[in-house]
Design an enzyme around this catalytic site. Sequence first.
Site, PDB file in Angstrom:
ATOM      1  N   PRO A 264       0.825  -1.192   0.034  1.00  0.00           N
ATOM      2  CA  PRO A 264       0.058  -0.077  -0.043  1.00  0.00           C
ATOM      3  C   PRO A 264       0.723   1.210  -0.199  1.00  0.00           C
ATOM      4  O   PRO A 264       1.741   1.603   0.956  1.00  0.00           O
ATOM      5  CB  PRO A 264      -0.942   0.001   1.277  1.00  0.00           C
ATOM      6  CG  PRO A 264      -0.786  -1.503   1.548  1.00  0.00           C
ATOM      7  CD  PRO A 264       0.489  -2.062   1.059  1.00  0.00           C
ATOM      8  N   GLU A 265       0.888   2.226  -1.078  1.00  0.00           N
ATOM      9  CA  GLU A 265       1.440   3.290  -1.320  1.00  0.00           C
ATOM     10  C   GLU A 265       0.412   4.352  -1.116  1.00  0.00           C
ATOM     11  O   GLU A 265      -0.753   4.015  -0.863  1.00  0.00           O
ATOM     12  CB  GLU A 265       2.224   3.474  -2.382  1.00  0.00           C
ATOM     13  CG  GLU A 265       3.182   2.084  -2.629  1.00  0.00           C
ATOM     14  CD  GLU A 265       3.983   2.310  -3.854  1.00  0.00           C
ATOM     15  OE1 GLU A 265       4.265   3.428  -4.489  1.00  0.00           O
ATOM     16  OE2 GLU A 265       4.234   1.236  -4.517  1.00  0.00           O
TER      17      GLU A 265
ATOM     18  N   HIS B 111      -5.070 -13.774  10.246  1.00  0.00           N
ATOM     19  CA  HIS B 111      -3.927 -12.767  10.463  1.00  0.00           C
ATOM     20  C   HIS B 111      -4.546 -11.362  10.914  1.00  0.00           C
ATOM     21  O   HIS B 111      -4.069 -10.475  10.664  1.00  0.00           O
ATOM     22  CB  HIS B 111      -3.324 -12.685   9.296  1.00  0.00           C
ATOM     23  CG  HIS B 111      -2.528 -13.760   8.546  1.00  0.00           C
ATOM     24  ND1 HIS B 111      -1.566 -14.468   9.429  1.00  0.00           N
ATOM     25  CD2 HIS B 111      -2.983 -14.343   7.401  1.00  0.00           C
ATOM     26  CE1 HIS B 111      -1.197 -15.726   8.393  1.00  0.00           C
ATOM     27  NE2 HIS B 111      -2.049 -15.374   7.469  1.00  0.00           N
TER      28      HIS B 111
ATOM     29  N   ARG C  47       2.144 -10.619   7.024  1.00  0.00           N
ATOM     30  CA  ARG C  47       3.570 -10.586   7.410  1.00  0.00           C
ATOM     31  C   ARG C  47       4.115  -9.848   8.680  1.00  0.00           C
ATOM     32  O   ARG C  47       5.118  -9.836   8.729  1.00  0.00           O
ATOM     33  CB  ARG C  47       4.447 -10.139   6.348  1.00  0.00           C
ATOM     34  CG  ARG C  47       4.321 -11.181   5.035  1.00  0.00           C
ATOM     35  CD  ARG C  47       4.737 -10.718   3.772  1.00  0.00           C
ATOM     36  NE  ARG C  47       6.318 -10.332   3.787  1.00  0.00           N
ATOM     37  CZ  ARG C  47       6.776  -9.911   2.764  1.00  0.00           C
ATOM     38  NH1 ARG C  47       6.170  -9.709   1.481  1.00  0.00           N
ATOM     39  NH2 ARG C  47       8.046  -9.805   2.724  1.00  0.00           N
TER      40      ARG C  47
END
Length: 276
Positions: A2-3, A92, A111
């Site tokens: 995500p930018e 997650h 992650r």
Amino acid sequence: MPELPEVETIAQGLRPLLTHRTITGIPHLAPHLVRQGQTSLTEKLIGQQIQDVSRRGKLLFLDLSPTERIAFHLRMTGRLGMAPAGQLPAAHVHLLINLDNQSALYFQDQRKFGTCRHFTEQELNAWPFYSRMGPEPLSIGAEEFSERLAGKRGRIKALLLNQEVIAGIGNIYADESLFRAAIHPATPAAALSRSRITKLHHAMQDVLRDAITAGGSSIRDYRTAAGLVGTFQNAFQVYGRKHQPCLRCAEALRITKVAGRTTCYCPGCQPEIEAG
DNA sequence: AGACCCCTGGAC
DNA sequence: GTCCAGGGGTCT
């Protein structure tokens, strides 16, 4: 991944769902999200009303009051979304925030690179990543952009990725901006003419605006707040297209490393410029 | 400026 | 099994 365009899309999606909602409980908080001095995160949040959802660079904020915020950085695989209260919506999930309308905001991150921290305004300004962050790329003018790059040492792609130079650009939008400006990613910034930098400013803003309009780019993990995929990956000219023909000149795209990142470019459209 | 680290899962 | 994805911190 995500930018800026992805974080902006998520913020826009969450804003109407979270504004004026009150936090009623934190039923789930993974230990790895609890930093030093953040052990009372639950106490700090319960009873607080969310005033707004905002973004700065790649940071997404829940504004709790003029002097308190929650800052999320999604890093590589972080996601934010809404679910009915009382259930873990997916694998997650590391943080669940119950709201006063039987909905819940969840933070999911395969992650575990992503972060979530509570800040007072004072603490936020003492955080170098925030206080040293460069200007917003969609707000900066061509003149100021040019001045910020002028005299800087280093390759142009490395500078675009540096959050202290300009905020919110990551690997995807650096490569796409440089292709659209016809600049080789390894070009020393000092070797770029004023008109070339102006062209880059224009390309960067075009790419970011188009990406926001498309709801961001979904390579693997990114989803909007509503769980939808973005579509800007279908408009990529170079990112992830190594060895494929350039869409402009049909020459095979090349792959290299710049600033430690995989870098795709067209050797025909983005010729190397010698340092001068 | 570069190497390594955090972490997981998909590609090979 | 090994490599790779890459944002940011840290250390050299």
